[in-house]
Write an enzyme that holds these catalytic residues in place. Structure first.
Site, PDB file in Angstrom:
ATOM      1  N   PRO A 112      -2.008   8.556  10.699  1.00  0.00           N
ATOM      2  CA  PRO A 112      -2.986   9.070   9.734  1.00  0.00           C
ATOM      3  C   PRO A 112      -4.369   9.200  10.356  1.00  0.00           C
ATOM      4  O   PRO A 112      -4.822   8.315  11.087  1.00  0.00           O
ATOM      5  CB  PRO A 112      -2.955   8.019   8.622  1.00  0.00           C
ATOM      6  CG  PRO A 112      -1.552   7.505   8.662  1.00  0.00           C
ATOM      7  CD  PRO A 112      -1.191   7.472  10.126  1.00  0.00           C
ATOM      8  N   CYS A 113      -5.034  10.312  10.060  1.00  0.00           N
ATOM      9  CA  CYS A 113      -6.202  10.708  10.835  1.00  0.00           C
ATOM     10  C   CYS A 113      -7.475  10.871  10.021  1.00  0.00           C
ATOM     11  O   CYS A 113      -8.432  11.489  10.488  1.00  0.00           O
ATOM     12  CB  CYS A 113      -5.896  12.015  11.560  1.00  0.00           C
ATOM     13  SG  CYS A 113      -5.251  13.309  10.475  1.00  0.00           S
ATOM     14  N   SER A 114      -7.534  10.347   8.803  1.00  0.00           N
ATOM     15  CA  SER A 114      -8.699  10.564   7.952  1.00  0.00           C
ATOM     16  C   SER A 114     -10.004  10.163   8.629  1.00  0.00           C
ATOM     17  O   SER A 114     -11.030  10.834   8.487  1.00  0.00           O
ATOM     18  CB  SER A 114      -8.550   9.778   6.646  1.00  0.00           C
ATOM     19  OG  SER A 114      -7.355  10.117   5.994  1.00  0.00           O
TER      20      SER A 114
ATOM     21  N   ASN B 163      -2.636  14.755  16.179  1.00  0.00           N
ATOM     22  CA  ASN B 163      -3.810  14.286  15.457  1.00  0.00           C
ATOM     23  C   ASN B 163      -4.820  15.414  15.310  1.00  0.00           C
ATOM     24  O   ASN B 163      -4.625  16.517  15.829  1.00  0.00           O
ATOM     25  CB  ASN B 163      -4.432  13.078  16.152  1.00  0.00           C
ATOM     26  CG  ASN B 163      -4.890  12.024  15.144  1.00  0.00           C
ATOM     27  OD1 ASN B 163      -5.860  12.234  14.431  1.00  0.00           O
ATOM     28  ND2 ASN B 163      -4.186  10.904  15.084  1.00  0.00           N
TER      29      ASN B 163
END
Length: 345
Positions: A98-100, A150
């Site tokens: 996850p790349c938030s 990503n």
């Protein structure tokens, strides 16, 4: 007449020639990467996913042999003797941490190094650590190849330090890493989605550097547009702004900057028939430029190159698609890994 590549079905996978190469997917979400590997003839053995809803959807559509519903930290702590032997003989370990926190939107640096509640898995996590947890899994399983996707925000500003740490860690655990900046619009995907791919081969293999050069013609929104979207309510300010759009406006923010002297609603995008669709994100709003409505669910599925018979169950179509790698994007990459490194034909 032959259907275009973006218009496909899960049932088509039964006709894909199999070459026996195996994959295990981490942070699998709805299985965008999984479907890409399957389209390229790989066998996806299983997955790790923290979100129960996403795991239910993944199991419904992909029937994994080895599903693990748990945080990546728990998976990497499972004793070797309790894991299937097949996972220690993988051709590819796949993951999209996850790349938030690396997105260019918002105050991203303020989120680094601390725990926050993110939609991914409805969990409180330190997302900037998850990439290194994934690499711990790689060190444990020692696959022939590691593929990690990503956002491009990782190579901008202070986040570049994370990239250096990731590349150093890959070398430390015995891999030769390469970093690719790819645009899905050049790969047969009707969407200009730019992403980074870390691809690393185990150092004991005599592989030449991987070459990924894609130049497929762009697919415009008008090429894939179908279905009816939800109309904008005419008493809403968004509709009043939409009425004042110009052909050059890419989002509502362009309109507000011109007519109100300020830029807002930049995440409400306008999709025009003669342009490639913007990156499909899980939480943005997408309106048709020539019609006062949101894009349709059929549009979302086609933009993301999900199969038209995919079962989203009780989940939001845009959320599942926006959180996933476009299957055709991963298919192009997986195909080249097979051809260049695994001796495919």
């Amino acid at each position: 007449m032959k259907r275009p590549a973006w218009d496909w079905r899960l049932t088509d996978l039964a006709d894909v020639p199999q070459h026996g190469r195996t994959v295990f997917s981490c942070f699998s979400c709805g299985g965008g990467s999984t479907m890409g590997y399957k389209l390229a003839g790989y066998t996806v053995l299983g997955n790790v996913e923290i979100d129960p809803q996403m795991m239910r959807i993944y199991q419904r559509n992909h029937s994994p042999r080895y599903p693990f519903l748990m945080p990546i930290q728990d998976f990497k702590s499972i004793p070797d003797a309790e894991l299937p032997l097949e996972l220690f003989n993988l051709d590819i370990l796949d993951g999209s941490p996850p790349c938030s926190v690396f997105s260019m939107a918002g105050q991203r640096e303020a989120k680094w190094g601390s725990e926050h509640h993110f939609r991914e898995g409805q969990a409180v996590q330190r997302l900037d650590d998850l990439f290194f947890d994934f690499l711990d899994v790689a060190a444990k399983l020692q696959p022939r190849v590691i593929v990690a996707e990503n956002v491009t925000g990782m190579i901008r500003g202070r986040a570049r330090g994370y990239v250096s740490l990731i590349l150093s860690r890959l070398k430390q655990i015995g891999y030769q890493p390469q970093l690719f900046h790819l645009n899905s619009a050049t790969m047969g995907v009707p969407q200009k989605r730019e992403r980074l791919f870390f691809i690393a081969a185990r150092s004991d293999q005599p592989f030449s550097p991987l070459r990924l050069n894609f130049d497929e013609p762009p697919l415009l929104y008008g090429d894939i547009r179908s279905g009816s979207g939800t109309p904008i309510k005419r008493d809403k300010v968004t509709y009043k702004r939409w009425l004042r759009r110009r052909p050059s406006d890419a989002d509502i923010g362009d309109i507000t900057k011109r007519i109100e002297g300020r830029q807002s609603s930049f995440n409400t995008r306008l999709l025009a028939n003669n342009k490639v669709a913007n990156t499909l994100l899980s939480s943005s709003v997408y309106l048709r430029h020539d019609e006062p409505c949101r894009i349709s669910n059929e549009d979302i599925v086609h933009i993301q190159t999900f199969p038209v018979d995919y079962d989203f169950m009780d989940a939001d179509v845009q959320y599942v698609c926006g959180m996933s790698v476009p299957p055709l994007m991963m298919y192009r990459i997986a195909e080249q890994i097979h051809l260049q490194w695994f001796g495919g034909k």
